[in-house]
Each structure stands twice: as C-alpha cells, then as structure tokens.
Design a protein around this motif. Structure first.
Motif, PDB file in Angstrom:
ATOM      1  N   SER A 292       5.013   3.690 -11.517  1.00 32.80           N
ATOM      2  CA  SER A 292       3.683   4.000 -10.977  1.00 32.80           C
ATOM      3  C   SER A 292       2.712   3.696 -12.155  1.00 32.80           C
ATOM      4  CB  SER A 292       3.422   5.259 -10.394  1.00 32.80           C
ATOM      5  OG  SER A 292       3.724   6.336 -11.284  1.00 32.80           O
TER       6      SER A 292
ATOM      7  N   PRO B  13       8.665   6.740   1.478  1.00 31.49           N
ATOM      8  CA  PRO B  13       7.693   6.101   2.326  1.00 31.49           C
ATOM      9  C   PRO B  13       7.942   5.074   3.357  1.00 31.49           C
ATOM     10  CG  PRO B  13       7.830   4.926  -0.021  1.00 31.49           C
ATOM     11  CD  PRO B  13       8.806   5.923   0.079  1.00 31.49           C
TER      12      PRO B  13
ATOM     13  N   SER C 225       0.676  -0.998  -6.855  1.00 32.98           N
ATOM     14  CA  SER C 225      -0.682  -1.676  -7.085  1.00 32.98           C
ATOM     15  C   SER C 225      -1.258  -1.143  -8.346  1.00 32.98           C
ATOM     16  CB  SER C 225      -1.525  -1.672  -5.823  1.00 32.98           C
ATOM     17  OG  SER C 225      -1.946  -0.144  -5.916  1.00 32.98           O
TER      18      SER C 225
ATOM     19  N   ASP D 253      -3.699   0.282  -9.178  1.00 34.52           N
ATOM     20  CA  ASP D 253      -4.596   1.664  -9.208  1.00 34.52           C
ATOM     21  C   ASP D 253      -3.406   2.489  -8.454  1.00 34.52           C
ATOM     22  OD1 ASP D 253      -3.960   0.900  -6.436  1.00 34.52           O
ATOM     23  OD2 ASP D 253      -6.354   1.015  -6.044  1.00 34.52           O
TER      24      ASP D 253
ATOM     25  N   THR E 292      -2.396   3.081  -5.655  1.00 29.03           N
ATOM     26  CA  THR E 292      -2.685   3.565  -4.273  1.00 29.03           C
ATOM     27  C   THR E 292      -1.618   3.034  -3.077  1.00 29.03           C
ATOM     28  OG1 THR E 292      -4.223   2.280  -3.753  1.00 29.03           O
ATOM     29  CG2 THR E 292      -5.011   4.339  -4.793  1.00 29.03           C
ATOM     30  N   ARG E 293      -1.299   1.860  -3.496  1.00 28.23           N
ATOM     31  CA  ARG E 293      -0.457   0.753  -2.685  1.00 28.23           C
ATOM     32  C   ARG E 293       0.840   0.269  -3.202  1.00 28.23           C
ATOM     33  NH1 ARG E 293      -4.760  -3.460  -0.853  1.00 28.23           N
ATOM     34  NH2 ARG E 293      -5.154  -2.900  -3.184  1.00 28.23           N
TER      35      ARG E 293
ATOM     36  N   MET F 164       1.847  -1.106   1.905  1.00 28.79           N
ATOM     37  CA  MET F 164       1.672  -0.159   2.552  1.00 28.79           C
ATOM     38  C   MET F 164       0.928   0.864   1.562  1.00 28.79           C
ATOM     39  SD  MET F 164       5.484   1.392   2.606  1.00 28.79           S
ATOM     40  CE  MET F 164       6.284   1.557   0.941  1.00 28.79           C
ATOM     41  N   ASN F 165       0.245   2.043   2.055  1.00 24.39           N
ATOM     42  CA  ASN F 165       0.037   3.026   1.234  1.00 24.39           C
ATOM     43  C   ASN F 165       0.949   3.658   0.730  1.00 24.39           C
ATOM     44  OD1 ASN F 165      -2.662   2.418   1.822  1.00 24.39           O
ATOM     45  ND2 ASN F 165      -2.778   4.007   3.372  1.00 24.39           N
ATOM     46  N   ARG F 166       0.692   4.477  -0.588  1.00 22.04           N
ATOM     47  CA  ARG F 166       2.027   5.006  -1.280  1.00 22.04           C
ATOM     48  C   ARG F 166       2.597   5.871  -0.430  1.00 22.04           C
ATOM     49  NH1 ARG F 166       3.090   7.826  -6.838  1.00 22.04           N
ATOM     50  NH2 ARG F 166       4.532   9.284  -5.861  1.00 22.04           N
ATOM     51  N   ASP F 167       2.038   6.594   0.524  1.00 21.74           N
ATOM     52  CA  ASP F 167       2.610   7.516   1.394  1.00 21.74           C
ATOM     53  C   ASP F 167       3.366   6.710   2.529  1.00 21.74           C
ATOM     54  OD1 ASP F 167       0.630   6.954   2.890  1.00 21.74           O
ATOM     55  OD2 ASP F 167      -0.164   8.729   3.215  1.00 21.74           O
TER      56      ASP F 167
ATOM     57  N   SER G  64       1.791   5.055   4.698  1.00 23.23           N
ATOM     58  CA  SER G  64       1.003   4.764   5.990  1.00 23.23           C
ATOM     59  C   SER G  64       0.403   3.285   5.820  1.00 23.23           C
ATOM     60  CB  SER G  64      -0.139   5.718   6.200  1.00 23.23           C
ATOM     61  OG  SER G  64      -0.940   5.597   4.898  1.00 23.23           O
ATOM     62  N   ASN G  65      -0.256   2.852   7.048  1.00 25.95           N
ATOM     63  CA  ASN G  65      -1.157   1.801   6.944  1.00 25.95           C
ATOM     64  C   ASN G  65      -0.179   0.483   6.479  1.00 25.95           C
ATOM     65  OD1 ASN G  65      -3.527   0.358   7.288  1.00 25.95           O
ATOM     66  ND2 ASN G  65      -4.360   0.663   5.307  1.00 25.95           N
TER      67      ASN G  65
END
Lengths: 192, 456
Positions: free
Chosen positions: B234, B265, B278, B280, B282-283, B299-302, B304-305
C-alpha cells in the motif's frame, strides 16, 4: 394368448428396458444425473435410471463395482494413486486435445460412479511463461477441463478450479519431457 | 557543535520496523528549511558528481555495541549514497589511515584534499542512557566548511536506520532528489521449506517476506502454510495485498503488517489474484474469473464498489496503475492467443490501446514521475529480459541481456531503479538494477525468491 406368449412378451419388454437403459449411457450429451447422495461415506452406487424392476435372470452389469476398493480409500490415498488422470497441454495452449478428451471421458465415468466426490482441477504451466501470465493460463487450462467435464454431464458444483501457474512443477527438469509433464490439469479429490 | 538539527528516532519506531514508518513520518522538526547552520551544496569539479569519503564514525564510548554501530553506520551510509550514483564514493579502504576527527578543528582537510575528496562525512556515536546518539556532518573539503549536519538519537537495535535517514536527507538537501534508503521490498520466498498443507504432492510453502531495499532485515510476513504470491505495498507502507491460496483457491488478502491484522476484501467470491493498490491507496485493481474468464476489476480497498474493467474472451491480467491513478496498464492476449502484450486503458474502462509489440510481454510496471515509462518482462529467447518502454517516445530499450531469465520488474518509488527476479545466479533471486541497466545488485540468497514489489 397363451401363457407362453405372455411370458415371452414380458421377457421382451424386460430386454428392451435393460438394453434401453444400457444404450442410453453412451452418448456424451448432458442428461440429468442422479441427485448427489446427501449422505456421505458408504454411498449407494448410482442405480441405472429406469424402473426398479425385480430383475431375475439376465443381470447385464449395472455400473456397480463388485468390490468397491476405491470408494473405501482415504482421500490422501486416493490422491496419491488417483483414479482421475491428469490431462496435458501443448506449450502456451489451453486447448483440450483429443487425447485429453479421452482422459476426461474416463474421469467423467469415475465421477459418475462416485457422485458424492468433490474435485478440484489444478491448472499448471511449465516454466517458460511468465509467473503472472501463467496464473491466468493455468486457470484457463483448469476451466477448459472443467467445461468439458460439465458437457459430459458432471454437475458444475462438483468441480472447482484453481491455478498454480508455474509455481508447483511436477518435474523440476528443464527439458521438453519435464515441461510437457508440467503443462497439465491435475485432479484432486477434496471430499467424498 | 551545537548547531546540528536534532532528530530523535524513537526506539518504538525503530523496533516496530523502522524505515517504512519513519519514511512516512519524517520527523517533523527535520526540515532543511530551518537550518541552524548554513547548509551549502557540495559540488564536484566541472559538473562531475561530488567525490565523497565516508570514513568510520568515531565511537565516543568504548563498549562493543557503540563501536559496531560506528562502523555499520558509515558503511551503510556509503552504500546508500553509492546506490543513487549522485555522489562519486571513494572506496573506504583508501582512507583507513586518515585519522578520525571529533570536531571541525581536528579534520585533516589537507589529507582529504590530497585524496581528491570534494566532501567528507565525519561524525561520532555515543552511548546514552536510552540508546545511542549519532552526530554526522558533511564537510566541504575545499571550503573547509560544514555543508550539512544532523544529530540523531534513538535505539541502538538497528543502527542502519540512522545511516538510511542521513542518506535520504543528504540526497534531498544536496541533490534535490528523493533517495530510497528507507524504502522496503516485499517478495515471495520458499526458504522455510515447510510442506504445504492439504496436498499429497511435495510442495514447499511460499510466504510473503519483506526486507530493506538493500536486502538487510529480511523478515517473513505471512505464516499460513500454503502458497502466497504477488505481494504489493500500500502507498503508506503499512499494508501488503497479495494472492493467497489459504482457502484452497487463489484469493486476495491484505496484511496490515504493523497492526498484525488481515483483511479479505473479495470475501471469497470467485477466484481473485494479482492485487495492486492505486497510488492514493483507496482502490485495488486485480484479476478475477468471477464472471467466467480472467478479467480486470477495480474495487475499493474494503471490497466495495467492484467495477469490471475489461470484457473480452482472452486473458486480461497483471494490472499496474499510472502514477496519477487515471490509467491502468495490463497484460492481454486478445490480439493473439497466448501471445500476451501490454495494453493501457483508462481507469473507467475507456480508451484501450496496445503499447507493446513483442512476441510475449507481461508484468508491466508504471514508473513514477518524472519518468513516463513502463517496464515489463519480454520473451527474448528461451527466457525473458527486462525492457523499458517510454510512453511518450514509444521507444523500447532493454536492460538485461539473457543472463538467466529475468521477470517481474517493479519500480523503486523514485523511478531510478527496478527490482526484478532473475535466475542468473542459479535459483530464482531478487535483484535490483538502475533504469539504465547498471548497478546490478543481488538482494536475496536464501531459497527461491520471486515477485518483488518496492514500497513507496
């Protein structure tokens, strides 16, 4: 009608049924499998589909091993000397060859015999591709084998896939023979 | 002697694992903007890199720990400075006879001048109640002046961190560049020779490891008795995402290495591998067969999406983010079955284009600014070599030449170096090399070590 003709007719019907039942097995088209026996361990062998008739005289081999040596072995023993054969691939290819189809047909016959088995198909590659791309290539090999098995009527939920890329070669050699051994879809029985 | 910038490197930070933490928390008071002494830039003769000597620091305490720290710090500092090639480092054995100095009055400038040094780094190590105190100063030999000074205090457990910090600060102040002395590598190793669980085959576990950029302090991160692959830092250096076979199939895990926690995740949906954060943080871009074929997803780090980025019956694999996070380069064999090439696509899935035209190319890695380059592994014979493609110029250059097979390049955060795997030493090992192909160094030696990734 005499009694004799009646008996003959019944016999004729019997023979038709039995022959029908047998010949129905051959074409590799998708057909409903007997529901997976929910009870584990000593699974009753899959009965031939049609009517449960009191069979008397000609018992033309239902798919039932006389002595089930395979079914009674432990998972580890089974996987050490597996009744499920691996199939091999050409370099950089995930196409199931005609030899591969024969292997998969034999594996499908075993899996039909043991409908409770869960198997995982491991996709493997030789060392001549990159580690990262080989993860996808191995997966494609495993999926190709799985797709063919499913086309033979093996329920999709009985077959998982995993790709090990070139990480776990079966033969550490660096020659054509070793590479050929390492380009494979390898079967592992994970539950029975 | 009181005009040093004083920096306390706390013992907790050093013990917890050092470089990554300190790199992101660069000791607040330590900006070069509040000098207590005039900081001069060292220059070399007529535009050449300044010639630098780094003799052993003077141990002001006689205990063994301090003596060893004095020697280790100067050697590591020499190595760190040599690594970036911004200074011309004079071999340390050529000035063994020049006496050490504890103060500027004692520095034998004539001797250093005679040696041809433009600068010399002189300093002391002293035992304290809590650990050690290190003072280091860069002297301009011609001007006989101090050009840069630092004082560090902290634990004596890992003296290398003081050298790494000094090196980064020197590169920043003297050369206006970001050094990598406090960065880390993560990679995969089978060195533990433990058998993979739940298989009858003979297979050795492969676990995630980390090490300092120079190979020191190699440590195991995962302990799950299975195979783990493709680790990726990360951006904050606190987490590593990787492919794990813990559940029997390939799936993505994130280890938060200092917190000692783990995240899943993708939550076991489908098979997922090759995660990359990513820029930043976050993804995460990754590969999955959740829809039946190897495709790229973000996806988002968690978890989602989840967004699907590619839709093609070919293999799409091996994503890498552009430095701004707006584009993703990846590998696909859509233009020729089993002949993977590098493609670029916008992070929203539009604007796809092919950028490599090799017989076989994989594992793109996108360099940070100011370089706009993508390094990758290309098939050049029986094995692979590392090539670098300038995105603006469209030109490709090769930096390894058939010594073993060379795969899995990963840029250093300043874009000046690559880590990669090579079989040139027999087994698979991690090496680093500069972007011009020079300065090759072997980082690992124990077991097989593959798939390196460089922390920010």
């Amino acid at each position: 009608m005499t009694r004799k003709t009646t008996v003959l007719m019944i016999l004729a019907v019997l023979v038709t049924v039995v022959v029908g039942a047998c010949s129905k097995k051959t074409p590799p088209v998708a057909r409903p499998m007997p529901p997976p026996a929910a009870t584990a361990v000593e699974t009753p062998p899959p009965a031939p589909p049609p009517p449960p008739m009191p069979v008397s005289e000609p018992v033309p081999v239902p798919p039932m091993p006389v002595e089930d040596t395979i079914g009674s072995r432990s998972l580890d023993d089974l996987n050490r000397d597996s009744p499920l054969q691996p199939l091999f691939f050409e370099l950089d290819s995930s196409e199931v060859s005609s030899e591969g189809q024969v292997v998969l047909q034999a594996n499908a016959a075993v899996l039909r015999k043991y409908p409770a088995w869960q198997v995982t198909i491991e996709g493997h590659c030789d060392e001549r591709g990159t580690a990262e791309y080989n993860l996808a290539l191995g997966e494609r090999r495993a999926l190709a084998a799985r797709t063919y098995l499913v086309s033979l009527g093996i329920p999709a939920d009985k077959v998982k896939t995993v790709s090990y890329g070139k990480e776990f070669p079966f033969d550490p050699g660096q020659n054509d023979a070793a590479w050929a051994r390492n380009r494979r879809a390898h079967f592992v029985i994970t539950a029975k | 002697m009181t005009n040093f910038l004083r920096i306390k490197l706390s013992g907790a930070v050093l013990l917890a694992a050092s470089a990554v933490l300190t790199a992101q928390q660069p000791a607040p008071p330590a900006t070069s903007q509040q000098p207590t002494s005039v900081e001069l830039r060292l220059t070399g003769e007529s535009g050449t890199p300044p010639r630098l000597a780094v003799p052993d620091l003077l141990a002001l305490s006689s205990d063994r720990e301090t003596q060893e720290a004095a020697r280790a710090i100067s050697q590591v500092l020499w190595d760190d400075l040599n690594f970036e090639r911004e200074f011309a480092l004079i071999p340390r054995d050529t000035y063994k006879s020049i006496p050490a100095a504890a103060s500027i009055e004692a520095v034998p400038f004539d001797r250093w001048r005679e040696l041809g040094a433009d600068g010399v780094i002189i300093g002391t190590v002293q035992k304290t109640d809590a650990g050690i105190r290190i003072e280091m100063r860069l002297y301009n030999v011609r001007a006989r002046q101090s050009a840069f000074g630092r004082e560090y205090t902290g634990s004596a457990a890992n003296p290398r961190i003081y050298a790494h910090t000094m090196a980064d600060e020197l590169h920043d102040s003297q050369r206006q560049m970001r050094g990598v002395a406090r960065t880390k590598l993560t990679f995969i190793s089978d060195r533990n020779k433990e058998a993979v669980l739940a298989t009858v085959e003979k297979r050795d576990v492969k676990e995630v490891f980390i090490a300092d950029y120079d190979g020191a302090n190699q440590r195991r991160v995962t302990i799950n008795r299975t195979m783990n692959l493709t680790p990726s830092w990360s951006p904050d250096g606190r987490s590593i995402a990787y492919t794990s076979y813990r559940t029997g199939v390939q799936d993505i895990l994130i280890s938060n290495i200092f917190a000692g926690t783990m995240e899943s995740p993708t939550k076991g949906v489908g098979q997922n591998w090759l995660p990359v954060f990513s820029p930043d943080g976050t993804r995460i871009a990754f590969v999955s067969t959740r829809d039946g074929n190897s495709e790229l997803y973000v996806m988002n780090r968690d978890g989602s999406n989840i967004m699907r980025l590619t839709n093609n019956p070919a293999i799409d694999s091996t994503p890498t983010w552009s430095p701004t996070g707006t584009q993703i380069a990846f590998t696909s064999d859509r233009r020729g079955l089993n002949q993977p090439q590098i493609f670029v696509v916008n992070a929203d899935g539009t604007g796809l284009r092919q950028i490599s035209f090799e017989s076989y190319a994989d594992r793109p890695t996108w360099s940070p600014a100011p370089y706009n380059e993508i390094a990758f592994a290309a098939r050049t014979g029986p094995g692979f070599d590392i090539k670098i493609l300038g995105i603006a110029s469209g030109e490709t250059r090769q930096i390894t030449f058939g010594e073993g097979s060379n795969e899995s390049p990963a840029w250093s955060p300043n874009g000046r170096h690559l880590a990669f795997m090579s079989t040139r030493a027999g087994r698979s090992q991690v090496f680093t090399v500069d972007r011009d192909g020079r300065n090759l160094r072997q980082v690992t030696r124990d077991g097989n070590n593959t798939m390196p990734h460089w922390s920010q």
